[in-house]
Write a protein that holds these residues in place. Structure first.
Motif, mmCIF file in Angstrom:
data_model
loop_
_atom_site.group_PDB
_atom_site.id
_atom_site.type_symbol
_atom_site.label_atom_id
_atom_site.label_comp_id
_atom_site.label_asym_id
_atom_site.label_seq_id
_atom_site.Cartn_x
_atom_site.Cartn_y
_atom_site.Cartn_z
ATOM 1 N N ASP A 46 0.808 -1.225 0.000
ATOM 2 C CA ASP A 46 0.000 0.000 0.000
ATOM 3 C C ASP A 46 0.837 1.269 0.000
ATOM 4 O O ASP A 46 0.300 2.368 -0.048
ATOM 5 N N ALA A 47 2.164 1.099 0.098
ATOM 6 C CA ALA A 47 3.003 2.304 0.167
ATOM 7 C C ALA A 47 2.897 3.087 -1.131
ATOM 8 O O ALA A 47 2.934 2.512 -2.224
ATOM 9 N N ALA B 297 4.610 4.134 10.856
ATOM 10 C CA ALA B 297 5.736 5.079 10.920
ATOM 11 C C ALA B 297 6.708 4.730 9.793
ATOM 12 O O ALA B 297 6.788 3.569 9.424
ATOM 13 N N PRO B 298 7.483 5.650 9.266
ATOM 14 C CA PRO B 298 7.485 7.098 9.555
ATOM 15 C C PRO B 298 6.218 7.777 9.031
ATOM 16 O O PRO B 298 5.564 7.253 8.146
ATOM 17 N N ALA B 299 5.936 8.918 9.579
ATOM 18 C CA ALA B 299 4.666 9.602 9.312
ATOM 19 C C ALA B 299 4.425 9.803 7.831
ATOM 20 O O ALA B 299 3.291 9.702 7.361
ATOM 21 N N ALA B 300 5.487 10.084 7.090
ATOM 22 C CA ALA B 300 5.328 10.399 5.662
ATOM 23 C C ALA B 300 4.720 9.235 4.896
ATOM 24 O O ALA B 300 4.035 9.427 3.892
ATOM 25 N N GLU B 301 4.957 8.006 5.345
ATOM 26 C CA GLU B 301 4.436 6.857 4.591
ATOM 27 C C GLU B 301 3.345 6.120 5.345
ATOM 28 O O GLU B 301 2.940 5.035 4.941
ATOM 29 N N ALA B 302 2.891 6.697 6.437
ATOM 30 C CA ALA B 302 1.919 5.983 7.268
ATOM 31 C C ALA B 302 0.581 5.840 6.576
ATOM 32 O O ALA B 302 0.124 6.739 5.872
ATOM 33 N N THR B 303 -0.052 4.675 6.771
ATOM 34 C CA THR B 303 -1.420 4.485 6.285
ATOM 35 C C THR B 303 -2.392 4.488 7.453
ATOM 36 O O THR B 303 -3.597 4.419 7.264
ATOM 37 N N SER B 304 -1.856 4.517 8.650
ATOM 38 C CA SER B 304 -2.724 4.608 9.827
ATOM 39 C C SER B 304 -2.028 5.504 10.838
ATOM 40 O O SER B 304 -0.818 5.403 11.038
ATOM 41 N N LYS B 305 -2.785 6.357 11.470
ATOM 42 C CA LYS B 305 -2.148 7.367 12.330
ATOM 43 C C LYS B 305 -1.881 6.866 13.734
ATOM 44 O O LYS B 305 -1.112 7.430 14.471
ATOM 45 N N GLN B 306 -2.561 5.796 14.114
ATOM 46 C CA GLN B 306 -2.531 5.359 15.514
ATOM 47 C C GLN B 306 -1.717 4.099 15.703
ATOM 48 O O GLN B 306 -1.746 3.213 14.865
ATOM 49 N N ILE B 307 -1.030 4.038 16.862
ATOM 50 C CA ILE B 307 -0.452 2.738 17.246
ATOM 51 C C ILE B 307 -1.235 2.223 18.438
ATOM 52 O O ILE B 307 -1.498 2.968 19.383
ATOM 53 N N GLU B 308 -1.599 0.936 18.387
ATOM 54 C CA GLU B 308 -2.257 0.336 19.556
ATOM 55 C C GLU B 308 -1.188 -0.210 20.483
ATOM 56 O O GLU B 308 -0.305 -0.954 20.057
ATOM 57 N N TRP B 309 -1.294 0.139 21.725
ATOM 58 C CA TRP B 309 -0.286 -0.324 22.651
ATOM 59 C C TRP B 309 -0.725 -1.489 23.525
ATOM 60 O O TRP B 309 0.069 -2.055 24.252
ATOM 61 N N ALA B 310 -1.999 -1.822 23.494
ATOM 62 C CA ALA B 310 -2.452 -2.941 24.326
ATOM 63 C C ALA B 310 -3.015 -4.037 23.435
ATOM 64 O O ALA B 310 -4.011 -3.839 22.745
ATOM 65 N N LYS B 311 -2.383 -5.190 23.442
ATOM 66 C CA LYS B 311 -2.823 -6.285 22.579
ATOM 67 C C LYS B 311 -3.995 -7.021 23.224
ATOM 68 O O LYS B 311 -3.919 -7.383 24.390
#
Lengths: 413, 264, 294
Positions: free
Chosen positions: A302-303, A394-408
């Protein structure tokens, strides 16, 4: 990146052909030096490679091989390289170092191939790069990112990914660093396969995270033929880490998750190398269970990099599946080789190497350029499985989603 | 009962039997004697089907049995008790007995009845039923072998040196048991190294030398011949020695209270 | 403490599985004196057969193992008649080489037929456990372990209590003697070998659920089987069970308490140790006679 167009032979006037061919032959003959090796003049250009088509990583190498094939087919459809068709000469090393070494020696010494392309995994590329260097063949490899491969300052070696294993942890560690100290994982477990690719990366994770105050509570390395991870999973469970980092190579990533399921342990954050980007991963662990798993990618379908969309469509049309990391990497290697050969205009290995050291190639993974040791000067992507899709975070320039989930979320059936 | 005509047989290398003619009458105990290498055991093996004659015939009550497999010969009614490894050392006495009835294994009732009958005649079979055959003394093993041989109610039993390695007491048991077999209606053809023992036990004798039959007569007649004395007993020894311990002390084949030194 | 208990549970369960995998080899070696290096290949064949049937029908792979066993009985019979019996007539020592060749060739055939990708059967219980407090008992391992005990028990009963078993033990004790009671020795040997091969049907089914496997997975399995059999005393079924549990515990304890890296070397270290300290194995007899074990 497509090579510069050549008018196909049949369009040239016959007279020019009668004159041109002997002239080309003469020119090629005069231009031949000790570094251009075989294959001057007309006829197909042979490109030699040895791949682990059988053996433990056969699944991964298959898609990588398809990437090479697609590249070669497209190249030939658009006039070939230097006006000549290319032919891939492929040997099978069964994922054994000694066989890979002898295969490349055979390709160079007996079959006198014009060009080389690289094999898969750091494990194989480490010794093979030396063979290529000794014979002064340009060696563009798509899949060996371990630092040890580049520690020898080979002139003819080039890595066809945006960054090496050395930089694998960078994006993830940066994200951890960006978190307020109270939200960072306090403890971590590190577990890796005994392979230069994964074990180097895992050690880097451990060292860099330690600097951010993440304490290691479990650290072990397992043999490549390990098939039962229950005891390891249990030991990790007992250590109760917030974060688990696994240097996985192929199916060991899946096996560890299955063992986690059996012992009933879910890490809050899970980072695995390689496995999460396999096309078989969601089926193997269950789509719902992929949620939150983080990995580093050299490539994403998707990049929005130039030519990537076209590559993905062409690959899907030919193989009925989305290209994997390995497929894209080998396609990239082909692109790099073609760009350099075309720019230099002849099969002169040292000229090709020089050109690559001085120039940037536009590929489906973005612009690639290299330092003197063949290491690319770019960065890898950080990706996470979210809602059944592998997103770039990440990095922001190539991100397709803005959020990272920290709890699995916990494992489900 | 058994007729052998001009039998030529051997093992791979050369022929041991060089045109042998032999006859065994039903209801008798016939003993083959002769020097080592005469081919005595080979005769038994040829009859039991372990080796097949190159030439000649072997007939049981008129029907040819030469060239048949050991299983076929057993089915025809001839059972052999070999010199060594007759019993299966690691199997129990009971398992050994059951295997004696291998060919009638599907007829469980008959097999059970036969074994019960034999336990009456040879009590050791019941008494040591659960012990491994290897734990029995040499003499006791022989008795079990005899009992096992009779499970199928054979017409004829072949005994290959039944007293080999046994002391006089055990040999006495063998003597009595062999007579018992004959009394139960079985014809016995045996090979014996101990000539005097064998000819006293048997009713008929056969003397072999170098693959052929030298003499065949009633055992009495053979024992009385002076040239027998010269061949086997030394010229000075009389044909019959009254000082020899009489076999058959009346106890009959049964439990040996002392475990003899093991003949493994 | 939980860690130790859990490790012991893992070790024992996987030991049961190893016992199942090794039972066929134990039988064939113990009774026939044949070292069947193709046993690992047969195991993987069993795994592929069960997996393939599970893929097509969705039925439980462990139960399908029964069908695989039937197929492997036939394959074992053919292997005995076609290769082993012939080589044994010429020179028993060559059996090692012959079965090794069969293993290598077999691997190639499997790769041709089924491809070289990782496979595993994933019925509903393949990654779940029974939980006793904080201890986990993985279901697939437990079922395989139970299956192992059933198969081993069945084999033992067959050898002790049936005429086939007695005939086979008789052949091992004395071939000549067996002939003289009317046993068809060649047929009994073939049946024994085929039976040893058939156990890999169920063993392979267990493998398919517990592990991901490839055609060349046979290499690691023949190594483990040899370890179990050498540890337990060649040819002893109870010994195989004991040896297997020792191996399973050894692997689990090494992984948890020493160094994970050494785990895959444990079978070979145990072989070395037992050969140095007690070469006849835990249950083996000291004297080799012309004799039966099992």
């Amino acid at each position: 990146m497509r090579p510069t167009a050549h008018a196909p032979l049949r369009r040239r006037p016959r007279l020019a052909l009668c004159l041109g061919v002997p002239l080309l032959l003469a020119a090629a003959g005069c231009g031949a030096s000790s570094t251009s090796h075989a294959g001057s003049g007309s006829g197909t250009i042979t490109i030699g490679m040895s791949l682990p088509l059988s053996g433990a990583v056969a699944d991964n190498s298959k898609s990588g091989y398809q990437g090479y094939q697609l590249w070669a087919d497209q190249l030939n459809a658009h006039g070939g390289l230097l006006g000549r068709k290319v032919k891939l000469v492929v040997l099978d090393d069964g994922f054994t170092q000694s066989t890979a070494i002898s295969d490349y020696n055979k390709l160079i010494g007996q079959q006198h191939v014009d060009l080389l392309l690289g094999t898969f995994s750091s494990f194989l590329n480490l010794p093979v790069a030396e063979v290529a260097e000794r014979n002064k063949y340009v060696y563009i490899e798509p899949s060996g990112g371990a630092d040890s491969i580049f520690a020898r300052n080979f002139n003819y070696l080039f890595f066809a990914q945006p960054a090496t294993t050395q930089n694998l942890p960078d994006q993830f560690v940066a994200q951890i660093a960006a978190l307020p100290a109270a939200q960072r994982p306090r403890t971590a477990a590190f577990v890796t396969q005994d392979d230069p690719n994964t074990s180097e990366a895992t050690k880097l994770f451990k060292d860099q995270l330690a600097k951010l105050g993440v304490k290691s509570v479990y650290d072990s390395t397992y043999a490549p033929d390990t098939s039962n991870f229950d005891a390891i999973a249990n030991a990790i469970k007992q250590a109760a880490p917030d974060l688990v980092v696994q240097g996985a190579l192929a199916e060991d990533g899946v096996s560890l998750i299955r063992s986690f399921q059996k012992v009933g342990f879910t890490p809050k954050t899970l980072f695995q190398t390689n496995s999460p980007s396999d096309t078989s991963y969601p089926d193997a662990v269950g789509t719902r269970n992929t949620e939150g798993v983080l990995t580093a990618l050299a490539y994403s379908p998707d990049a929005p990099t130039p030519g990537n969309g076209a590559f993905v469509s062409a690959y899907k049309a030919k193989y009925s599946t989305v290209p994997s990391d390995d497929a894209a990497n080998s396609y990239t290697a082909g692109q790099v080789l073609a760009a350099a050969v075309t720019a230099v205009g002849r099969l002169d290995q040292s000229a090709i190497a020089d050109w690559l050291h001085k120039n940037t190639v536009s590929t489906i993974v973005g612009p690639l350029s290299w330092d003197a040791a063949g290491k690319p000067k770019g960065s890898l992507l950080l990706a996470q499985w979210q809602n059944g899709k592998l997103q770039i975070v990440a990095p922001a320039a190539e991100a397709t989603s803005k959020q990272i989930e920290w709890a699995k979320p916990g494992w489900s059936q | 009962m058994i007729e052998m005509h001009s039998v030529v047989a051997g093992y791979g290398g050369g022929d041991v039997l060089q045109g042998l003619d032999l006859s065994v009458r039903p209801g008798t105990i016939t003993c083959i004697v002769g020097p080592n290498g005469a081919g005595k055991s080979t005769v038994l093996r040829a009859i039991s089907g372990q080796i097949h004659p190159r030439e000649g015939e072997i007939r049981l009550a008129g029907s040819a049995i030469h060239g048949h497999s050991p299983a076929a010969v057993i089915s025809a009614g001839i059972v052999q008790v070999p010199q060594h490894n007759g019993l299966f050392a690691d199997l129990t006495v009971r398992d050994n007995m059951l295997l004696g009835g291998y060919l009638i294994r599907r007829d469980k009732a008959r097999l059970r009845r036969r074994i019960a009958e034999l336990e009456e005649v040879f009590p050791i079979v019941r008494e040591r039923a659960d012990e491994k055959a290897a734990n029995l003394s040499g003499g006791q093993r022989r008795i079990v072998e005899f009992a096992r041989a009779l499970v199928l109610e054979p017409r004829m039993v072949l005994l290959d040196e039944p007293t080999l390695g046994l002391d006089p007491k055990a040999s006495a048991l063998v003597f009595d048991s062999t007579r018992m077999m004959r009394d139960l209606g079985t014809t016995v053809l045996m090979v014996e190294q101990n000539v005097r023992f064998g000819l006293r036990l048997a009713s008929h004798g056969v003397v072999m030398e170098r693959g052929r039959v030298l003499l065949a007569d009633s055992s009495e007649a053979l024992l009385a011949r002076p040239d027998m004395a010269a061949m086997f007993f030394g010229s000075s020894a009389p044909p019959a020695d009254p000082a020899e311990p009489e076999p058959g002390t009346g106890t009959g084949p049964g439990t040996d209270p002392q475990r003899e030194d093991a003949h493994l | 403490m939980t860690l130790l208990l859990q490790t012991l549970i893992f070790g024992c369960l996987i030991g049961g599985v190893y016992a199942l995998m090794s039972s066929g080899f134990t039988l064939i070696f113990g009774v026939m004196d044949v070292i069947n290096l193709a046993q690992g290949c047969l195991l993987i064949t069993g795994a592929y057969l069960s997996w393939w049937m599970w893929q097509r029908t969705g039925l439980d792979p462990l139960l399908l193992g029964v069908l695989s066993s039937a197929a492997l009985y036939g394959i074992g019979w053919l292997l005995y008649k076609g290769v082993v019996a012939r080589v044994q007539r010429v020179d028993p020592g060559l059996t090692l080489v012959a079965t090794f060749a069969v293993a290598v060739a077999g691997e190639g055939v499997i790769a041709l037929v089924f491809g070289t990708s990782d496979r595993s059967a994933t019925p509903s219980y393949f990654n779940t456990s029974f939980h006793l407090g904080s201890l986990s008992v993985p279901k697939a391992q437990l079922y395989a372990c139970i299956g192992a005990l059933v198969v081993l028990g069945g084999l033992y009963a067959l050898l002790r209590g049936t005429f086939l078993g007695r005939a086979i033990r008789a052949c091992a004790s004395s071939r000549g003697g067996a002939e003289l009671v009317g046993i068809d020795v060649e047929r009994a040997m073939a049946q024994m070998f085929a039976l040893g091969a058939a156990t890999t049907g169920f063993g392979g089914a267990a493998l398919s659920v517990l592990y991901q496997f490839l055609p060349d997975s046979q290499d690691i399995w023949i190594g483990r089987v040899l370890c179990v059999v050498v540890l337990g005393g060649l040819g002893s079924l109870p010994g195989a069970l004991a040896g297997a549990v020792v191996l399973g515990l050894g692997e689990a304890l090494t992984s948890t308490y020493w160094d994970v890296r050494w785990t895959t070397a444990v079978p070979y270290m145990l072989i070395l140790a037992i050969l140095l300290l007690r070469p006849q194995g835990l249950f083996g007899i000291t004297l080799r006679r012309e004799g039966a074990r099992a």
